[in-house]
Motif scaffolding. Sequence first.
Motif, PDB file in Angstrom:
ATOM      1  N   PRO A 165       0.802  -1.223   0.000  1.00  0.00           N
ATOM      2  CA  PRO A 165       0.000   0.000   0.000  1.00  0.00           C
ATOM      3  C   PRO A 165       0.836   1.276   0.000  1.00  0.00           C
ATOM      4  O   PRO A 165       0.341   2.333  -0.345  1.00  0.00           O
ATOM      5  N   ALA A 172       0.634  -1.283   7.791  1.00  0.00           N
ATOM      6  CA  ALA A 172      -0.370  -1.975   6.972  1.00  0.00           C
ATOM      7  C   ALA A 172      -0.361  -3.452   7.342  1.00  0.00           C
ATOM      8  O   ALA A 172       0.662  -4.002   7.738  1.00  0.00           O
ATOM      9  N   ASP A 184      -3.807  -3.624   3.641  1.00  0.00           N
ATOM     10  CA  ASP A 184      -4.719  -2.602   4.146  1.00  0.00           C
ATOM     11  C   ASP A 184      -3.994  -1.742   5.164  1.00  0.00           C
ATOM     12  O   ASP A 184      -3.507  -2.250   6.177  1.00  0.00           O
TER      13      ASP A 184
END
Length: 140
Positions: free
Chosen positions: A46, A76, A80
């Motif tokens: 990410p 993360a 996510d």
Amino acid sequence: MIGQRRHFQVAHRPRNDDESILPLINIVFLLLIFFMVAGQLSAIDPFEVEPVESAVDGQPGPDEFMVIIGTGGRLAVNQDEIELDDLAPLVRGHVERHGDEARVRVKSDGRAEAVEVVGILERLREAGIERIDLLTVPEA
């Protein structure tokens, strides 16, 4: 003329060797497309992480639980981005699902503060993780 037979000569094209290679080219292109689609696609982190260098050569395998530590306190889990306080419940859920086999892979940015990385490793231990793998890249 009406009842007479006529003889027509059929002109044959000269055989071209390039025509026999076209099916082979088609098969090669189809195989290329197949392997491009069927090949393993890796997930993109990410945020940008430059892993720590290590003298140990080991490739990370696919795993279901990965913690990514970035610079500036970015964190993360499995692609996510999360807050630090949300880490412990996720880890406890992982431990409940996998028991003693629970393992976490940690990928840290080489520019991240060591204190931050150690703090996150301690939180993982407190949440019940016995096995932590720190992912690195081999030294050049």
